[in-house]
Design a protein around this motif. Structure first.
Motif, PDB file in Angstrom:
ATOM      1  N   TYR A 117      37.281  31.408  49.056  1.00 45.78           N
ATOM      2  CA  TYR A 117      36.300  32.358  49.625  1.00 45.78           C
ATOM      3  C   TYR A 117      36.441  32.675  51.042  1.00 45.78           C
ATOM      4  O   TYR A 117      36.263  33.661  51.599  1.00 45.78           O
ATOM      5  CB  TYR A 117      34.939  32.020  49.329  1.00 45.78           C
ATOM      6  CG  TYR A 117      33.863  33.155  49.648  1.00 45.78           C
ATOM      7  CD1 TYR A 117      33.485  34.201  48.467  1.00 45.78           C
ATOM      8  CD2 TYR A 117      33.245  33.061  50.639  1.00 45.78           C
ATOM      9  CE1 TYR A 117      32.695  35.202  49.003  1.00 45.78           C
ATOM     10  CE2 TYR A 117      32.463  34.073  50.946  1.00 45.78           C
ATOM     11  CZ  TYR A 117      32.107  34.993  50.162  1.00 45.78           C
ATOM     12  OH  TYR A 117      31.259  36.081  50.360  1.00 45.78           O
ATOM     13  N   ILE A 118      36.605  31.474  51.504  1.00 48.59           N
ATOM     14  CA  ILE A 118      36.848  31.741  53.324  1.00 48.59           C
ATOM     15  C   ILE A 118      38.113  31.817  53.736  1.00 48.59           C
ATOM     16  O   ILE A 118      38.374  32.200  54.884  1.00 48.59           O
ATOM     17  CB  ILE A 118      36.189  30.313  54.032  1.00 48.59           C
ATOM     18  CG1 ILE A 118      36.580  29.218  53.307  1.00 48.59           C
ATOM     19  CG2 ILE A 118      34.609  30.370  54.073  1.00 48.59           C
ATOM     20  CD1 ILE A 118      36.493  27.861  54.137  1.00 48.59           C
ATOM     21  N   CYS A 119      39.200  31.617  52.700  1.00 47.83           N
ATOM     22  CA  CYS A 119      40.607  32.071  53.267  1.00 47.83           C
ATOM     23  C   CYS A 119      41.138  32.797  52.349  1.00 47.83           C
ATOM     24  O   CYS A 119      42.063  32.474  51.505  1.00 47.83           O
ATOM     25  CB  CYS A 119      41.263  30.788  53.257  1.00 47.83           C
ATOM     26  SG  CYS A 119      42.834  30.879  54.087  1.00 47.83           S
ATOM     27  N   PHE A 171      37.862  40.898  46.158  1.00 51.10           N
ATOM     28  CA  PHE A 171      37.189  41.827  46.805  1.00 51.10           C
ATOM     29  C   PHE A 171      36.693  41.194  48.560  1.00 51.10           C
ATOM     30  O   PHE A 171      36.336  41.750  49.200  1.00 51.10           O
ATOM     31  CB  PHE A 171      35.552  41.559  46.156  1.00 51.10           C
ATOM     32  CG  PHE A 171      34.854  40.441  46.310  1.00 51.10           C
ATOM     33  CD1 PHE A 171      33.928  40.002  47.058  1.00 51.10           C
ATOM     34  CD2 PHE A 171      35.334  39.387  45.311  1.00 51.10           C
ATOM     35  CE1 PHE A 171      33.402  38.720  47.018  1.00 51.10           C
ATOM     36  CE2 PHE A 171      34.926  38.208  45.425  1.00 51.10           C
ATOM     37  CZ  PHE A 171      33.774  37.878  46.210  1.00 51.10           C
ATOM     38  N   ARG A 172      37.434  39.997  48.437  1.00 51.63           N
ATOM     39  CA  ARG A 172      37.449  39.492  49.964  1.00 51.63           C
ATOM     40  C   ARG A 172      38.455  39.823  50.838  1.00 51.63           C
ATOM     41  O   ARG A 172      38.486  39.318  51.940  1.00 51.63           O
ATOM     42  CB  ARG A 172      37.409  37.836  49.700  1.00 51.63           C
ATOM     43  CG  ARG A 172      36.076  37.367  49.302  1.00 51.63           C
ATOM     44  CD  ARG A 172      34.980  37.067  50.532  1.00 51.63           C
ATOM     45  NE  ARG A 172      35.263  36.271  51.367  1.00 51.63           N
ATOM     46  CZ  ARG A 172      34.971  36.497  52.698  1.00 51.63           C
ATOM     47  NH1 ARG A 172      34.551  37.553  52.727  1.00 51.63           N
ATOM     48  NH2 ARG A 172      35.171  35.660  53.675  1.00 51.63           N
ATOM     49  N   HIS A 173      39.360  40.599  50.258  1.00 52.62           N
ATOM     50  CA  HIS A 173      40.285  41.096  51.047  1.00 52.62           C
ATOM     51  C   HIS A 173      39.757  41.967  52.259  1.00 52.62           C
ATOM     52  O   HIS A 173      38.935  42.828  51.819  1.00 52.62           O
ATOM     53  CB  HIS A 173      41.523  41.879  50.341  1.00 52.62           C
ATOM     54  CG  HIS A 173      42.691  42.444  51.112  1.00 52.62           C
ATOM     55  ND1 HIS A 173      42.567  43.402  52.163  1.00 52.62           N
ATOM     56  CD2 HIS A 173      43.988  41.965  50.949  1.00 52.62           C
ATOM     57  CE1 HIS A 173      43.936  43.422  52.705  1.00 52.62           C
ATOM     58  NE2 HIS A 173      44.705  42.740  52.266  1.00 52.62           N
TER      59      HIS A 173
END
Ligand SMILES: *[C@@H]1O[C@H](CO)[C@@H](O)[C@H](O)[C@H]1NC(C)=O
Length: 267
Positions: A46-48, A93-95
């Motif tokens: 999630y953070i990377c 979706f975190r891109h």
């Protein structure tokens, strides 16, 4: 069609340009490196979210989402709707580009549902991002464990205990491939949502309010756009070079000029 090749990317742009007004554009990017089964190798979290970019399959997947975000912008410009499917634990979706698209550009809805409710064969949840206000109807509610077990016919993961007695799981490549196919019931459901959306009044579509001056020509408007971010991560230089040097593309003079400016910027 290989989205990451120059011709494949241009072909998808071309097909977007041919969409009818308020057409539906459905995207299902390869979930490969974004999903849970390969999180250990891809290094995504999630953070990377961009993961171990020194692996080619990871960096190519990152490039794919940068380009996909550009395509979605074009879909919106065509006044069309879009849907994007992924398995539920995908980190796509975190891109940063996609996140920017959802949080700054468009109003994007999100729904999580069981493929089993739509004739799927494996017990996995899927998600859709999109800008159809009716899409939450895809979610047919909870599924109990027994319901899931009775409907599942394809198992995608295998659980086992490793040497130190820890519980682990691996993905079954063959089975995962097979579950990439959509059941036809899902197609029917999406069609229904789309028809409902069309029958509703059109709601405001963008988070930004753009009111371009009607007196200016397209070229003038384009010239005024800031040139700060040239999306290096979408690797557009070969695409521009293709357009610029190809004998078969007939581009008008100012397009050539713009392309060469972009190419210089991208070095
Ligand atoms: C989705 O985007 C299209 C194109 O901008 C727009 O016509 C439509 O109204 C949007 N839908 C919603 C629910 O925002």
């Amino acid at each position: 069609m290989d989205f990451l090749s120059v011709s494949g990317f241009l072909l998808s742009l071309y097909s977007i340009l041919n969409l009818v007004d308020r057409g539906l554009s459905l995207w299902a990017p390869d979930c490969g490196s974004w999903g849970i089964p390969c999180r250990g190798t891809s290094g995504r979290s999630y953070i990377c979210p961009l993961g171990h970019e020194f692996y080619q399959f990871v960096s190519r997947a990152n490039l794919m989402i940068s380009r996909l975000s550009l395509c979605l912008l074009l879909v919106l410009c065509q006044n069309c709707l879009f849907l994007l499917e992924q398995p539920s634990q995908s980190l796509l979706f975190r891109h940063p580009r996609f996140e920017w698209f959802c949080n700054r550009v468009a109003w994007v809805f999100y729904v999580r549902f069981w493929m089993l409710h739509h004739g799927g064969t494996s017990s996995k949840q899927s998600v859709f991002w999109g800008n159809l206000s009716t899409m939450r109807d895809l979610d047919k509610g909870r599924m109990t464990q027994s319901e899931r077990q009775s409907k599942t016919s394809v198992k995608t993961t295998r659980k086992y205990l490793d040497k130190s007695g820890q519980r682990r799981f691996v993905g079954d490549k063959e089975a995962l491939k097979r579950t990439q196919q959509y059941p036809s019931q899902l197609g029917d459901a999406v069609h229904q949502l789309y028809m409902q959306e069309l029958s509703r009044p059109v709601v405001g579509s963008l988070r930004v309010n753009l009111t371009p001056s009607m007196e200016k020509t397209a070229v003038q408007l384009f010239d005024e756009l800031p040139m700060g971010d040239v999306w290096k991560d979408a690797c557009l230089l070969p695409v521009f070079q293709y357009l610029y040097f190809c004998r078969h593309t007939r581009t008008v003079f100012w397009v050539c000029l713009k392309l060469s400016q972009f190419m210089i910027r991208m070095g």
